[in-house]
Design a protein around this motif. Structure first.
Motif: not given
Length: 122
Positions: A6, A9-11, A14-15, A46, A50, A111, A115, A118
């Motif tokens: 967490l 990665i800036d989720f 990302y989203f 996803v 990860v 994606n 990633l 992100s």
């Protein structure tokens, strides 16, 4: 490990970048079974990404942290697990999407770049 994930990665980013691409893909598919198949493929993507990040982090951690030794069983679990998830999602998607399977595959490749964008820089 997940707390570090967490932090790395800036989720939200990302989203924010990934969901518009997913919506474009959904537009190209027929509502119903095809949307469900795409949702399964997107979720698998996803999870795959990860696990990919976790595996790469485990591989390079010995070079960043003095005295750290990579866990071979954990790495094997990550690499085999992510392949099983990806192949399972593709097989499921092919059953429903047939020739339109290229849409989730293109989304998967896009994606990967999302990633990369992100990941927070130290």
């Amino acid at each position: 490990m997940f707390k570090e994930l967490l932090n790395k990665i800036d989720f939200i980013r990302y989203f924010m970048l990934s969901l518009p691409m997913a919506l474009v893909c959904l537009y190209l598919l027929t509502p119903g079974k095809e949307w469900i198949a795409f949702a399964v493929c997107y979720t698998a993507t996803v999870i795959y990404l990860v696990m990919f990040w976790m595996a790469v982090d485990e591989l390079i951690r010995p070079h960043r942290v003095d005295g750290y030794k990579a866990n071979g069983k954990y790495l094997a679990f990550l690499f085999i697990g992510k392949l099983v998830i990806l192949i399972g999602a593709l097989l499921f998607g092919v059953q429903i999407l047939q020739s339109k399977i290229i849409i989730p595959v293109i989304n998967y490749f896009l994606n990967i770049f999302v990633l990369g964008v992100s990941i927070k820089k130290d």
